[in-house]
Design a protein around this motif. Structure first.
Motif, PDB file in Angstrom:
ATOM      1  N   VAL A 295      51.548  15.196  74.688  1.00  0.00           N
ATOM      2  CA  VAL A 295      52.219  16.416  74.232  1.00  0.00           C
ATOM      3  C   VAL A 295      53.692  16.381  74.615  1.00  0.00           C
ATOM      4  CG1 VAL A 295      52.363  18.923  74.531  1.00  0.00           C
ATOM      5  CG2 VAL A 295      50.132  17.824  74.245  1.00  0.00           C
ATOM      6  N   ARG A 296      53.996  15.990  75.843  1.00  0.00           N
ATOM      7  CA  ARG A 296      55.394  15.931  76.281  1.00  0.00           C
ATOM      8  C   ARG A 296      56.186  14.917  75.456  1.00  0.00           C
ATOM      9  NH1 ARG A 296      52.749  16.095  81.419  1.00  0.00           N
ATOM     10  NH2 ARG A 296      52.940  18.183  82.342  1.00  0.00           N
ATOM     11  N   LYS A 297      55.592  13.770  75.183  1.00  0.00           N
ATOM     12  CA  LYS A 297      56.266  12.749  74.384  1.00  0.00           C
ATOM     13  C   LYS A 297      56.573  13.278  72.991  1.00  0.00           C
ATOM     14  CE  LYS A 297      55.599   8.055  72.552  1.00  0.00           C
ATOM     15  NZ  LYS A 297      54.667   6.896  72.501  1.00  0.00           N
ATOM     16  N   GLN A 298      55.604  13.944  72.375  1.00  0.00           N
ATOM     17  CA  GLN A 298      55.796  14.489  71.037  1.00  0.00           C
ATOM     18  C   GLN A 298      56.818  15.625  71.051  1.00  0.00           C
ATOM     19  OE1 GLN A 298      51.740  15.486  69.982  1.00  0.00           O
ATOM     20  NE2 GLN A 298      51.096  13.395  70.466  1.00  0.00           N
ATOM     21  N   ALA A 299      56.771  16.459  72.086  1.00  0.00           N
ATOM     22  CA  ALA A 299      57.702  17.577  72.178  1.00  0.00           C
ATOM     23  C   ALA A 299      59.138  17.094  72.383  1.00  0.00           C
ATOM     24  CB  ALA A 299      57.280  18.517  73.306  1.00  0.00           C
ATOM     25  N   LEU A 300      59.313  16.040  73.168  1.00  0.00           N
ATOM     26  CA  LEU A 300      60.646  15.462  73.341  1.00  0.00           C
ATOM     27  C   LEU A 300      61.180  14.954  72.015  1.00  0.00           C
ATOM     28  CD1 LEU A 300      60.252  13.539  76.717  1.00  0.00           C
ATOM     29  CD2 LEU A 300      61.780  15.467  76.292  1.00  0.00           C
ATOM     30  N   TRP A 301      60.314  14.311  71.235  1.00  0.00           N
ATOM     31  CA  TRP A 301      60.724  13.826  69.919  1.00  0.00           C
ATOM     32  C   TRP A 301      61.140  14.995  69.027  1.00  0.00           C
ATOM     33  CZ3 TRP A 301      59.103  14.464  64.855  1.00  0.00           C
ATOM     34  CH2 TRP A 301      59.596  13.532  63.930  1.00  0.00           C
ATOM     35  N   CYS A 302      60.467  16.138  69.199  1.00  0.00           N
ATOM     36  CA  CYS A 302      60.772  17.322  68.399  1.00  0.00           C
ATOM     37  C   CYS A 302      62.024  18.050  68.887  1.00  0.00           C
ATOM     38  CB  CYS A 302      59.586  18.281  68.409  1.00  0.00           C
ATOM     39  SG  CYS A 302      58.164  17.693  67.452  1.00  0.00           S
ATOM     40  N   GLY A 303      62.557  17.644  70.036  1.00  0.00           N
ATOM     41  CA  GLY A 303      63.781  18.262  70.534  1.00  0.00           C
ATOM     42  C   GLY A 303      63.577  19.381  71.525  1.00  0.00           C
ATOM     43  N   VAL A 304      62.362  19.537  72.035  1.00  0.00           N
ATOM     44  CA  VAL A 304      62.105  20.580  73.032  1.00  0.00           C
ATOM     45  C   VAL A 304      62.794  20.203  74.336  1.00  0.00           C
ATOM     46  CG1 VAL A 304      60.313  21.742  74.381  1.00  0.00           C
ATOM     47  CG2 VAL A 304      59.913  21.207  71.959  1.00  0.00           C
ATOM     48  N   LYS A 305      63.561  21.148  74.876  1.00  0.00           N
ATOM     49  CA  LYS A 305      64.289  20.906  76.120  1.00  0.00           C
ATOM     50  C   LYS A 305      64.576  22.236  76.805  1.00  0.00           C
ATOM     51  CE  LYS A 305      68.752  20.844  73.711  1.00  0.00           C
ATOM     52  NZ  LYS A 305      69.964  20.047  73.407  1.00  0.00           N
TER      53      LYS A 305
ATOM     54  N   ILE B 111      52.488  23.541  78.703  1.00  0.00           N
ATOM     55  CA  ILE B 111      53.237  22.277  78.782  1.00  0.00           C
ATOM     56  C   ILE B 111      54.634  22.460  78.184  1.00  0.00           C
ATOM     57  CG2 ILE B 111      53.317  19.885  77.997  1.00  0.00           C
ATOM     58  CD1 ILE B 111      50.209  19.974  77.991  1.00  0.00           C
ATOM     59  N   LEU B 112      54.694  23.099  77.028  1.00  0.00           N
ATOM     60  CA  LEU B 112      55.995  23.360  76.404  1.00  0.00           C
ATOM     61  C   LEU B 112      56.856  24.244  77.306  1.00  0.00           C
ATOM     62  CD1 LEU B 112      54.823  24.013  72.733  1.00  0.00           C
ATOM     63  CD2 LEU B 112      55.906  21.945  73.614  1.00  0.00           C
ATOM     64  N   HIS B 113      56.228  25.227  77.945  1.00  0.00           N
ATOM     65  CA  HIS B 113      56.961  26.110  78.850  1.00  0.00           C
ATOM     66  C   HIS B 113      57.580  25.334  80.003  1.00  0.00           C
ATOM     67  CE1 HIS B 113      57.179  28.842  82.403  1.00  0.00           C
ATOM     68  NE2 HIS B 113      57.814  29.594  81.528  1.00  0.00           N
ATOM     69  N   SER B 114      56.832  24.366  80.529  1.00  0.00           N
ATOM     70  CA  SER B 114      57.362  23.569  81.637  1.00  0.00           C
ATOM     71  C   SER B 114      58.591  22.767  81.218  1.00  0.00           C
ATOM     72  CB  SER B 114      56.280  22.623  82.171  1.00  0.00           C
ATOM     73  OG  SER B 114      56.029  21.555  81.264  1.00  0.00           O
TER      74      SER B 114
ATOM     75  N   PRO C 280      45.379   8.203  62.838  1.00  0.00           N
ATOM     76  CA  PRO C 280      46.838   8.281  62.862  1.00  0.00           C
ATOM     77  C   PRO C 280      47.337   9.719  62.976  1.00  0.00           C
ATOM     78  CG  PRO C 280      46.054   7.810  60.647  1.00  0.00           C
ATOM     79  CD  PRO C 280      44.858   7.769  61.540  1.00  0.00           C
ATOM     80  N   LEU C 281      48.406   9.880  63.739  1.00  0.00           N
ATOM     81  CA  LEU C 281      49.071  11.165  63.908  1.00  0.00           C
ATOM     82  C   LEU C 281      50.446  11.075  63.260  1.00  0.00           C
ATOM     83  CD1 LEU C 281      49.022  13.984  65.400  1.00  0.00           C
ATOM     84  CD2 LEU C 281      50.276  12.832  67.240  1.00  0.00           C
ATOM     85  N   ILE C 282      50.765  12.035  62.395  1.00  0.00           N
ATOM     86  CA  ILE C 282      52.057  12.057  61.720  1.00  0.00           C
ATOM     87  C   ILE C 282      52.850  13.259  62.210  1.00  0.00           C
ATOM     88  CG2 ILE C 282      53.242  12.181  59.499  1.00  0.00           C
ATOM     89  CD1 ILE C 282      50.877  10.736  58.254  1.00  0.00           C
ATOM     90  N   LEU C 283      54.079  12.992  62.640  1.00  0.00           N
ATOM     91  CA  LEU C 283      54.988  14.021  63.119  1.00  0.00           C
ATOM     92  C   LEU C 283      56.165  14.129  62.161  1.00  0.00           C
ATOM     93  CD1 LEU C 283      54.029  12.036  65.683  1.00  0.00           C
ATOM     94  CD2 LEU C 283      55.182  13.813  67.001  1.00  0.00           C
ATOM     95  N   CYS C 284      56.492  15.342  61.754  1.00  0.00           N
ATOM     96  CA  CYS C 284      57.648  15.585  60.893  1.00  0.00           C
ATOM     97  C   CYS C 284      58.468  16.733  61.479  1.00  0.00           C
ATOM     98  CB  CYS C 284      57.222  15.971  59.478  1.00  0.00           C
ATOM     99  SG  CYS C 284      56.386  14.663  58.567  1.00  0.00           S
ATOM    100  N   LYS C 285      59.773  16.583  61.450  1.00  0.00           N
ATOM    101  CA  LYS C 285      60.641  17.677  61.890  1.00  0.00           C
ATOM    102  C   LYS C 285      61.800  17.804  60.916  1.00  0.00           C
ATOM    103  CE  LYS C 285      63.341  14.827  65.143  1.00  0.00           C
ATOM    104  NZ  LYS C 285      63.796  14.677  66.533  1.00  0.00           N
TER     105      LYS C 285
END
Length: 275
Positions: free
Chosen positions: A27-37, A55-58, A260-265
């Motif tokens: 989740v953290r890896k995917q959220a970083l890719w999405c720009g969560v900071k 996790i996103l809150h952290s 497979p997991l596909i991520l789009c932003k």
């Protein structure tokens, strides 16, 4: 006969299944890719039992905040009991298939493992989310593709029946076995900018399976067979035999399973700030 829209995996252990199968590092890896900071305001749409919201809150703390939104009162009660109580995290109930007007705007909207349950409504859901994004905010769509079909070497007749079961789920329960491959087009059609796509393995299971994977897959098979009893009248031994055969297959360390997991932003253009 089409079934009334309802959460396909509804059962008494669903919160536990969702918690157990969530890989915090993934989740953290995917959220970083999405720009969560740190410092951002994030919407976790379809938050379920709240573990991903926490996790996103952290990742946005201490100055950012996260809103977890879900339709299920049961999952939200679980989320509030286990993952609330910190500044900058809250859980709200909302219907994803209706307009969401009272949450304000967000820097990032995170939609993970949600659209697969709304095959017909997904384009409209994505369209409505645009107004919840700040100008230059990002909408992140994350879903599986070829869901539940990536197994080798599954014996017959189980191998022949599984694709039919998934097609039935799509047609009768509004599920989307191929949700992942559609995400890019949803963002493109809504004229998002700076669209990026990433592909990675969600399930990559070989050798001895982890307890979490065993529980997750067997629970999915159990719930699926309950909802599709009509398919097993010609299966040798019926639905109970199918569950037993799948368990035997899945516990065999020779088995290979992947999804497979596909991520789009995509970014909401600044010039359409007025909506």
């Amino acid at each position: 006969m089409k079934h009334k829209q309802a959460y396909l995996m509804e059962n008494d252990e669903e919160a536990h299944r969702l918690e157990l199968k969530t890989d915090a590092n993934a989740v953290r890896k995917q959220a970083l890719w999405c720009g969560v900071k740190a410092g951002l305001r994030v919407l976790d749409l379809g938050c379920g039992p709240g573990i991903t919201t926490e996790i996103l809150h952290s990742m946005v703390a201490p100055t950012g905040s996260v809103v977890g939104a879900d339709f299920s009162a049961e999952r939200l009660a679980y989320a509030r009991e286990h993952h609330a109580g910190k500044p900058g995290i809250e859980f709200v109930q909302c219907d994803l298939t209706a307009p969401i007007d009272d949450l304000g705007q967000f820097d990032v909207i995170w939609v993970r493992f949600v659209l697969e349950y709304f095959r017909k409504e997904s384009p409209e859901i994505v369209k409505r989310l645009r107004s919840l994004l700040k100008p230059e905010g990002y909408l992140c769509l994350i879903d599986l593709d070829y869901n539940c079909l990536g197994h080798y070497e599954m014996p017959e007749p189980m191998n022949a029946l599984l694709p039919k079961l998934m097609t039935y789920m799509d047609d009768e329960f509004n599920f989307d076995t191929y949700a992942g491959r559609k995400l890019y087009s949803y963002l493109y059609d809504q004229k998002y900018q700076n669209i990026e796509v990433e592909l990675m393995a969600h399930h990559l299971i070989y050798g001895e399976a982890r307890h979490a994977d065993v529980f997750n897959w067997l629970k999915k098979v159990e719930i699926g067979t309950e909802k599709m009893q009509c398919f097993f009248k010609d299966y040798p031994g019926g639905a109970e035999a199918f569950i037993a055969d799948f368990r035997k297959f899945f516990l065999d360390p020779r088995r290979f399973t992947y999804t497979p997991l596909i991520l789009c932003k995509g970014m909401r253009p600044h010039e359409d700030a007025a909506g």
